[in-house]
Design an enzyme around this catalytic site. Structure first.
Site, short mmCIF file in Angstrom:
data_model
loop_
_atom_site.label_atom_id
_atom_site.label_comp_id
_atom_site.label_asym_id
_atom_site.label_seq_id
_atom_site.Cartn_x
_atom_site.Cartn_y
_atom_site.Cartn_z
N ALA A 88 0.90 -1.67 0.31
CA ALA A 88 -0.21 -0.16 -0.39
C ALA A 88 1.16 1.38 0.21
O ALA A 88 0.16 2.15 -0.42
CB ALA A 88 -0.92 0.04 1.04
N LYS B 263 -3.66 -8.92 -6.53
CA LYS B 263 -3.61 -10.59 -6.68
C LYS B 263 -2.77 -11.37 -5.70
O LYS B 263 -1.35 -10.99 -4.76
CB LYS B 263 -2.83 -10.89 -8.20
CG LYS B 263 -1.32 -8.94 -7.85
CD LYS B 263 -0.35 -9.40 -6.75
CE LYS B 263 0.08 -11.09 -6.69
NZ LYS B 263 1.13 -10.50 -5.31
N LEU C 55 -5.34 -6.19 1.37
CA LEU C 55 -5.70 -7.38 2.55
C LEU C 55 -5.38 -8.58 2.00
O LEU C 55 -4.51 -9.55 0.31
CB LEU C 55 -7.17 -7.65 3.01
CG LEU C 55 -7.78 -6.33 3.28
CD1 LEU C 55 -8.97 -5.70 3.36
CD2 LEU C 55 -6.90 -4.82 4.41
N ASP D 153 1.09 -15.75 -5.79
CA ASP D 153 2.49 -13.72 -5.30
C ASP D 153 2.95 -14.38 -7.15
O ASP D 153 2.11 -13.51 -7.76
CB ASP D 153 2.85 -14.72 -3.89
CG ASP D 153 3.48 -13.22 -4.27
OD1 ASP D 153 2.89 -11.97 -4.57
OD2 ASP D 153 4.85 -13.29 -3.74
N SER E 177 -7.29 1.20 9.07
CA SER E 177 -6.46 0.47 9.65
C SER E 177 -7.62 -0.18 10.61
O SER E 177 -8.57 0.50 11.00
CB SER E 177 -4.93 0.42 10.04
OG SER E 177 -4.40 -0.72 10.63
N HIS F 17 -10.59 -11.19 1.06
CA HIS F 17 -10.50 -10.60 0.05
C HIS F 17 -12.23 -10.76 0.07
O HIS F 17 -12.91 -9.70 -0.43
CB HIS F 17 -10.25 -11.19 -1.33
CG HIS F 17 -8.47 -10.05 -1.20
ND1 HIS F 17 -7.33 -10.74 -2.71
CD2 HIS F 17 -7.99 -10.17 -1.14
CE1 HIS F 17 -6.62 -9.84 -2.34
NE2 HIS F 17 -6.71 -9.56 -1.26
#
Lengths: 398, 398
Positions: free
Chosen positions: B56, B140, B117, B225, B76, B122
């Protein structure tokens, strides 16, 4: 056609000076010592070529350029063809021209025969050459299978002659420089995965008429030709540790005679290393080795035939990571440029000639070269078996 | 830390001028039209960020640099953490700071939520965001599986909001330039094989504590990932034609919790195309696409994150062949250097903001982006299933 860099045989001072353009680790200098070992007083090693294959043109030039080798003889099935080949490929005036392979093998002056014949003829002619006490430079694939190759090796061993396959890139100084990187535990670490490719888009004439698509001549097709280089480069990267298992990939392409003209496979070692390769006569040219280790990455995109003769490149990266915001690499890979003192195939001829000279003085033949030929053939056999079994995993022989 | 090239939001003339540094085919200009579509008079699209993930930080900078986007809010689970994040990541003084994700989603001023997140969250947060009429930029892997993702897509469609995943390299101008090459039947021809790699050597802390190795947070591990990028790049190369079959390769590595930390697979299409990839947290960094077509070859070695922000390279070759003696290449591959007018993640934010602006004016959400997200997830699911079935071939869903 001929590269302007080398058109005449260099004298010794030329490449004694030139070979210092690159540096290699001490463990690798065995392949680079020919300028020191050779002497202008010694008789060059005499090469005879069996047949007038296209690749023999390249080797003729290589032998002509090698300071310790003599382009001494060529044989074809007709003397006219042999004469034409000799005259158009720079053979010296003293060269012998033979109208049969047997007559060349019977010439007692010949030290080495280079055999670029179709693979199905290797067993016969290599065994016969060994019996005639000729040292043998044998084109790849070395045989139709490892069993055949073992017969060739036995003939060479029992006759005390050197055997080496014609995988030219092994002899490029870049190969030694890349090996130095791969062997460095701080720069490359442990090999994790390697991917190699050798593809070229053959023209319709090749796909119809070349020996490499004929089931009776080169039954291994693209696997034995382009695939040989892929598999050799994988074994080279893995320091010649044989994989345990080969799995051919679905999607292999065969011609009307059932010869493989494109295929791929993955190779698997017990420690989890994985290699993949793709070889093809149907795709644009690519010649990649991409090796990734725990600490480093190696890229080369022209490993079989460098883009140009006078220098060759590779890229090496060590402990690559991101910058703080993950918007770039720190450090970036480094590009290495290796000057070539001689064409890689000339270096191969020099290396082979030095081995022959040493044998003439009482040394034993060097087992390294037939050993890596055999390992390459064993993996080819396993991939071929996997293709034939519908892409089932196959144990690699030993 | 921050790249010196871009430290303040550029004005429109800056990148209206700059975007002409590269050329793209007309079919691709839809992703490059934001300078023309945007206008300085229009209100920037307001972004809120859910959570303070490391990634982020990069997106905060990207939003701050995007002329048509406003770095508007961050949430947060504690307001202190959100405040600290905002103050250290260049949020403007008017930015909203929220102590819960729900309160951010309840802010009616926010147009877009960026969701970095853990993957297991998700489904909940993306569906909730859609119900709150927020457009969604989703990291992703988009979900734990395609079924979950379908629920997210349904929520977005029924609420009329745009969905796009955070695959940043899709938005780099190099990607458009490479697409132009791959789409050119004269320069690349028909795709035959593609190999992609994304590996990096994670440190011990990552391998123990990162969300990407936790079964309850990112159960897809390295496959979800690094593998996401490999699979996306393969689909991109294949023009988003789904493969029929995925076969994971033996040698996949799992951590103590059974999460994949390294794996590879081959993908197979009905026409014989083959793709292979390797993804890993255990190997030095590599980010390759090697695509070989019937007429051309493409190489890129930093496709996920270019070596540097201001320009990016790729290599392209067409109808490569040998010189007469097979001692070099004619022609050699050409190196292409693509100037980048903005960081690729800023281009992503701009593109997304333009889609949102168009929807505000009455357009329908663009289906291209969720469609390619879903295809990527479908292939991930098939590879995961193949791993779970002991590396058996698995049909790719649709």
């Amino acid at each position: 056609g001929t590269n302007p860099f080398w058109t005449t045989k260099p004298n010794y001072s030329f490449f004694t000076n030139k070979h210092t353009l690159f540096t290699v680790s001490s463990s690798l200098t065995h392949s680079l010592t020919f300028p020191q070992m050779a002497s202008t007083e010694e008789t060059p090693i005499r090469f005879g070529i069996l047949g007038c294959a296209e690749i023999a043109r390249k080797l003729s030039r290589a032998i002509a350029l090698a300071p310790n080798a003599d382009l001494y003889a060529v044989a074809s099935r007709t003397i006219e063809k042999a004469k034409a080949f000799a005259s158009s490929n720079g053979f010296p005036s003293h060269a012998k021209i033979y109208g049969s392979y047997d007559s060349l093998l019977d010439d007692p002056e010949i030290d080495v025969v280079y055999i670029p014949l179709p693979t199905s003829l290797h067993l016969h002619w290599a065994v016969l050459a060994a019996k005639k006490k000729k040292h043998i430079l044998l084109e790849k694939p070395v045989a139709l299978n490892a069993s055949e190759f073992d017969t060739i090796v036995e003939a060479c061993e029992s006759n005390g002659v050197q055997l080496m396959d014609g995988t030219m890139w092994m002899h490029h100084p870049r190969t030694a420089a890349m090996r130095e990187f791969l062997s460095d535990s701080n720069r490359f670490g442990q090999l994790k995965t390697v991917h190699t490719i050798f593809t070229f888009a053959a023209d319709p004439d090749f796909l119809k008429n070349d020996i490499r698509v004929k089931p009776d001549l080169d039954a291994l097709g693209a696997l034995g030709d382009a695939g040989w280089y892929c598999i050799r480069s994988i074994l080279w990267t893995a320091n010649y540790e044989l994989p345990k298992k080969a799995v051919a990939m679905p999607g292999a392409v065969f011609n009307d005679h059932g010869v493989i003209i494109a295929c791929g496979a993955s190779l698997h070692w017990e420690d989890g290393k994985v290699a993949t390769f793709q070889c093809s006569f149907l795709s644009n040219m690519a010649m990649d080795i991409t090796a990734v280790g725990s600490k480093g990455t190696l890229h080369v995109n022209d490993f079989v035939i460098p883009y140009q003769e006078h220098e060759a490149h590779f890229s090496a990266a060590t402990e690559s990571w991101f910058n703080e915001l993950v918007t770039g690499w720190v450090p970036k890979p480094s590009k290495h440029i290796i000057a070539a003192d001689l064409p890689q195939e000339t270096r191969m001829v020099c290396e082979f000639s030095n081995l022959v000279r040493a044998i003439k003085k009482g040394s034993k033949p060097e087992k390294h070269w037939p050993t890596i030929s055999r390992k390459t053939q064993l993996v080819i056999d396993a991939v071929k078996a996997s293709v034939d079994k519908g892409f089932e995993p196959v144990e690699v022989g030993n």
